[in-house]
Design a protein around this motif. Structure first.
Motif, PDB file in Angstrom:
ATOM      1  N   PRO A  86      47.208  28.385  58.423  1.00 59.94           N
ATOM      2  CA  PRO A  86      46.413  27.811  59.521  1.00 59.94           C
ATOM      3  C   PRO A  86      46.993  28.096  60.914  1.00 59.94           C
ATOM      4  O   PRO A  86      46.253  28.296  61.865  1.00 59.94           O
ATOM      5  N   LYS A  87      48.324  28.140  61.048  1.00 62.00           N
ATOM      6  CA  LYS A  87      48.925  28.392  62.373  1.00 62.00           C
ATOM      7  C   LYS A  87      48.573  29.794  62.857  1.00 62.00           C
ATOM      8  O   LYS A  87      48.238  30.005  64.027  1.00 62.00           O
ATOM      9  N   CYS A 124      39.887  25.733  66.197  1.00 64.18           N
ATOM     10  CA  CYS A 124      41.188  25.411  65.582  1.00 64.18           C
ATOM     11  C   CYS A 124      41.095  24.154  64.728  1.00 64.18           C
ATOM     12  O   CYS A 124      41.704  24.058  63.657  1.00 64.18           O
ATOM     13  N   LYS A 125      40.311  23.186  65.205  1.00 69.92           N
ATOM     14  CA  LYS A 125      40.112  21.950  64.434  1.00 69.92           C
ATOM     15  C   LYS A 125      39.432  22.271  63.090  1.00 69.92           C
ATOM     16  O   LYS A 125      39.781  21.708  62.045  1.00 69.92           O
ATOM     17  N   ALA A 126      38.466  23.221  63.119  1.00 68.17           N
ATOM     18  CA  ALA A 126      37.760  23.622  61.889  1.00 68.17           C
ATOM     19  C   ALA A 126      38.729  24.260  60.902  1.00 68.17           C
ATOM     20  O   ALA A 126      38.662  24.009  59.693  1.00 68.17           O
ATOM     21  N   VAL A 127      39.681  25.087  61.416  1.00 72.90           N
ATOM     22  CA  VAL A 127      40.697  25.701  60.548  1.00 72.90           C
ATOM     23  C   VAL A 127      41.514  24.629  59.860  1.00 72.90           C
ATOM     24  O   VAL A 127      41.774  24.688  58.646  1.00 72.90           O
ATOM     25  N   THR A 128      41.943  23.619  60.628  1.00 70.47           N
ATOM     26  CA  THR A 128      42.760  22.525  60.075  1.00 70.47           C
ATOM     27  C   THR A 128      41.988  21.782  58.987  1.00 70.47           C
ATOM     28  O   THR A 128      42.526  21.488  57.909  1.00 70.47           O
ATOM     29  N   GLU A 129      40.701  21.477  59.261  1.00 66.88           N
ATOM     30  CA  GLU A 129      39.891  20.728  58.283  1.00 66.88           C
ATOM     31  C   GLU A 129      39.739  21.516  56.978  1.00 66.88           C
ATOM     32  O   GLU A 129      39.796  20.961  55.886  1.00 66.88           O
ATOM     33  N   GLU A 141      41.037  28.081  50.761  1.00 67.80           N
ATOM     34  CA  GLU A 141      42.430  28.535  50.708  1.00 67.80           C
ATOM     35  C   GLU A 141      42.658  29.733  51.608  1.00 67.80           C
ATOM     36  O   GLU A 141      43.748  29.938  52.133  1.00 67.80           O
ATOM     37  N   THR A 142      41.600  30.565  51.731  1.00 69.79           N
ATOM     38  CA  THR A 142      41.611  31.654  52.717  1.00 69.79           C
ATOM     39  C   THR A 142      40.472  31.383  53.696  1.00 69.79           C
ATOM     40  O   THR A 142      39.379  30.995  53.282  1.00 69.79           O
ATOM     41  N   VAL A 143      40.750  31.563  55.007  1.00 66.81           N
ATOM     42  CA  VAL A 143      39.659  31.447  55.985  1.00 66.81           C
ATOM     43  C   VAL A 143      39.474  32.792  56.671  1.00 66.81           C
ATOM     44  O   VAL A 143      40.419  33.589  56.798  1.00 66.81           O
ATOM     45  N   VAL A 144      38.230  33.011  57.100  1.00 69.40           N
ATOM     46  CA  VAL A 144      37.893  34.188  57.896  1.00 69.40           C
ATOM     47  C   VAL A 144      37.498  33.699  59.278  1.00 69.40           C
ATOM     48  O   VAL A 144      36.645  32.807  59.403  1.00 69.40           O
TER      49      VAL A 144
END
Length: 862
Positions: A86-87, A124-129, A141-144
């Protein structure tokens, strides 16, 4: 349809269920079982399955796989990067040289795993969620992280068999809950198709640069893609770009696109599975638009109540609308709500505004408490249509693209007619034919042209277009036979007010099939779309045949024809293609119409009987005509028996025919009776059962009759006589008597409805005079008889038994055993004819042949 409790996730149990229920085809709708490899497992178990394999379904199940695939194959998409940390994802969002505001869970998230942020902080908030709070479980587990694209979003779906794609009409989904694209995002509140704001050129570009490239790329990577490929696209100022792929029909896209399909969906799916989509391309409704409106529960996409009664469904169906259930259930005989998106209503009309009006009427007729729906589905497209646009050729009623589609569809038909001397490949300005390659040394070219007349009106009224092509070919090639010419190639002309590709394809497929039967090539043609010239649904046909004959073999040989020559009559299949203006008038005045069912079984209509195609004589009669023993041939076409035979006789000679010598099909007896037609009118208008006549020397008549009877039903029907001044060139004796006798003798008449139910269909096999046969015929005439003789087969031509059968109105066939190399081959030919006449019992009456073991075993007890 009955549901089953078999768990979809247990592929072995599903396979066993399919085997137990004898299920031949499985269609997989949702994405989860596709990603889990249900197609792989069912296919391995020998069960045909429609949908992509697990590897191919990665185009939906793994967004990181898809983005990398798009880049590898240079398919346009938003700029992107995938992350497992996420970072790192947040650092990319803050530093990317483009607005990296779209965050997607890479795995399957039931259509909800995409967040479009308005700021970097939101992204960034969406990535954390997704990654830390696991809002979409393991799918995150993987984000695009993607570039935010601007433009209009559309869905473009296609069928794919791994090589060929068959695009569907483009659609547009409406994701927002409320009118004017207000409110929260949903799974889709409605859709419309096609999307008029997408030009034909742009659709072609998407087909080539996205759909075909994707299917080609998957194949090159060893993962052929079979099933439905759904491309979600953004139409940006830089061109169309892929947002996502689905490996299935979308929702609600499926409900709006499939009602526009004219082809049989099952046949399209089979073509995909069998990898022959190229030869079985689906046909879509032209000049139609569809709108689908979703009715949702109050509170959706949040929490919502369930179990509310739904009323008005029958009223919506009465309006001619399709109602598709999604979140509904049956409870004590009532339909109630059980989900967020409850049902959809689909309307198909001539344009989008009309379709939206109809769909909204349907939605207004259906009620459940708190129902939520939009009333403006397709509003942007309707606004686009209202803009002032310049005229096009298509606006004026001529659709060049439809014409091009037709040419692509009929190319394989024409190619199949290719013969020595030419290559039947459509698409050039002209067709070529090489006479030397066809084996001619000193030929005369012979040409003929004709149409089908008002028989076309019956074909159009009955919506039966598959046989009319044979009429067209036969009318032309049967004519040029009068010069002794072999038909070499054929050209057709199809004219209409508005081109219906499916109808035209059916007609031209019939033309091509007839060309193959006639031995000539379909070398070219013309399709003319002329708005205003023809009413909707009507078309006209013309045909042009070109043949050749060696200089010394031309017919008729007038100087050889003498008094005493005999006339061989070759059977017609019925009315052929002449006299239909009179036929239509007679039917109009009769108690029947073209849809009237005939006979007790009712398996044929009057229209179908009248549409029996004209016989093709070129292949069967040409060897006889080239034997040197035939002095003349006449095609009995317009003008009937009276007008056509004199065309091949010297002026000093005529003919006398006896109608009792040939079998007149009962349709002529019915026409004569219903129309109260005179003998002369019958003989001058119709062929009366004789489609062609041959003039032959008396001494050769029996031999030539046997040669003709090897392939066609034929009789000796008259002779050539010296013509007295002022007398008629053709006299037909006993015509009225034969027509009347035909009526009274046809005890199993279709048109008079005298077939008695429960009678066994008998075929009698004979070899000679038919004395036994005569007794059998007399027996079956009695009311107490359980038998009905439907066919007489002789292994010898010209025997008296055949004449006895014909006089009784019973169909006959000659199958000469001397023409077969073995007893089994002869028996096989007999068996085919028995099957053709649906024979239930065989009677051997003086049949002087020993039957083979397989034949006797097949017909054991019968």
């Amino acid at each position: 349809v009955s549901p089953t409790a078999v768990p979809v996730s247990d592929h072995a149990a599903v396979a066993q269920f399919c085997r137990d229920q004898d299920i031949r085809l499985v269609v997989v709708g949702p994405e989860v079982p596709l990603a889990a490899g249900i197609v792989d497992d069912l296919t391995a178990a020998g069960i045909k399955c429609f949908g992509p394999t697990a590897k191919a379904a990665q185009l939906e199940s793994s967004k990181s796989f898809t983005k990398a695939f798009l880049d590898r194959h240079e398919i346009p998409t938003a700029r992107w990067k995938s992350f497992t940390d996420p970072k790192a994802a947040c650092a990319f969002i803050n530093s990317a040289p483009f607005p990296a505001l779209v965050v997607k869970a890479s795995g399957l998230a039931a259509g909800k795993g995409v967040i479009v942020a308005s700021t970097k902080e939101e992204a960034c908030k969406a990535v954390t969620e997704i990654m830390q709070d696991k809002s979409f479980g393991t799918a995150g587990e993987t984000v695009v992280v993607e570039e935010l694209l601007e433009g209009e979003e559309i869905s473009y779906l296609c069928f794919s068999d791994g090589v060929t794609i068959a695009p569907m009409p483009p659609a547009q989904d409406h994701k927002r809950l409320l009118d004017g694209d207000e409110g929260p995002n949903t799974g889709g509140m409605g859709a419309y198709s096609p999307a008029p704001q997408i030009s034909k050129d742009l659709l072609q570009k998407i087909r080539e640069t996205v759909l075909q490239k994707t299917v080609d790329g998957m194949r090159k990577e060893g993962v052929p893609y079979l099933g439905v490929l759904y491309a979600g696209l953004m139409l940006t100022k830089d061109g169309p770009k892929v947002l996502e792929f689905n490996c299935r029909f979308g929702d609600p896209e499926c409900q709006v696109i499939l009602p526009l399909l004219r082809s049989d969906l099952y046949e399209v799916m089979q073509a995909v599975i069998n990898r022959r989509l190229g030869s079985s391309m689906p046909v879509w409704k032209e000049d139609s638009a569809a709108v689908t409106v979703v009715m949702a529960s109050q509170g959706y996409p949040g929490a919502y109540p369930k179990g509310l009664e739904i009323t008005g469904l029958a009223k919506a169906r009465q309006l001619g609308l399709e109602v598709f259930h999604a979140g509904t259930a049956l409870k004590e005989g009532r339909v109630v709500t059980s989900g967020g998106r409850v049902l959809t209503v689909t309307a198909i009309k001539e344009d989008l505004p009309a379709a939206l009006r109809e769909a909204n009427l349907g939605v207004a007729a259906i009620h459940f408490q708190g129902a939520t729906y939009r009333r403006d589905i397709g509003y942007r497209a309707i606004a686009f249509l209202r803009q002032s646009r310049g005229l096009t050729y298509k606006n004026s009623g001529v659709d060049i693209e439809a014409g091009n589609t037709l040419v692509q569809k009929i190319k394989p038909f024409a190619a199949a007619t290719s013969r020595s001397g030419c290559n039947a490949e459509l698409g050039g300005f002209a067709g070529l034919f090489d006479l030397k390659a066809a084996g001619y040394t000193d030929p005369i070219l012979v040409s003929g042209t004709d149409g089908v007349g008002t028989k076309l009106k019956i074909a159009q009224e009955c919506q039966k277009h598959d046989t009319i092509g044979q009429d067209l070919v036969a009318m032309c090639v049967n004519d040029i036979l009068a010069q002794g010419a072999e038909p070499l190639f054929f050209l057709d002309y199809f004219a209409c007010g508005k081109l219906d590709v499916e109808v035209a394809q059916g007609v031209i497929a019939g033309i091509a099939d007839a060309c193959k039967k006639a031995g000539c090539a379909l070398l070219g043609g013309e399709t003319a779309e002329m708005p205003g010239m023809y009413p909707p649904g009507e078309y006209d046909l013309a045909g042009f045949a070109v043949g050749a004959v060696e200089r010394g073999q031309m017919l008729p040989q007038l100087d050889r024809i003498t008094e005493g020559d005999l006339i061989i009559g070759v059977a017609s299949s019925g009315v052929h293609s002449n006299g239909f203006s009179l036929v239509r008038k007679i039917v109009e005045k009769s108690s029947l119409d073209f849809s009237s069912r005939l006979g007790v079984s009712g398996d044929q209509t009057l229209g179908e009987l009248l549409l029996t195609p004209t016989k093709l004589y070129s292949k069967t009669l040409l060897p006889v005509l080239r034997s040197g023993h035939v002095k003349a041939y006449a095609h009995i076409t317009g003008g009937g028996l009276l007008e056509n035979i004199p065309r091949v006789l010297p002026q000093s000679l005529g003919v006398v025919l006896d109608a009792l010598t040939w079998k007149i099909p009962e349709i002529f007896s019915w026409l004569q009776k219903e129309g109260n037609l005179s003998e002369e009118e019958m003989a001058r208008t119709f062929n009366c059962g004789v489609g062609a006549v041959l003039v032959v020397q008396k001494e050769m008549a029996q031999q030539l009759l046997r040669d003709v009877q090897a392939h066609e039903t034929a009789w000796l029907i008259g002779k050539v006589v010296s013509l007295q001044k002022g007398s008629d060139s053709v006299k037909v004796l006993n015509l009225h008597r034969a027509l009347q006798a035909n009526r009274s003798l046809c005890v199993h008449s279709h048109l008079q409805g005298k077939i008695q139910p429960g009678k066994v269909k008998v075929a009698v096999l004979i070899s000679g005079t038919g004395t036994n046969l005569e007794a059998l015929i007399n027996s079956t005439k009695k009311d107490t008889s359980y038998a009905q003789i439907v066919l007489v087969i002789s292994n010898k031509a010209g025997v008296e038994g055949l004449r006895k059968a014909e006089r009784a109105g019973i169909p006959t066939r000659v199958i000469e055993h001397t023409r077969f190399q073995s007893r089994a081959e002869f028996d096989s030919a007999v068996d085919k004819v028995l099957e053709e006449f649906s024979v239930e019992l065989i009677c051997l009456a003086g049949f002087m042949r020993i039957l083979s073991g397989p034949f006797v075993k097949k017909w054991e007890g019968e």
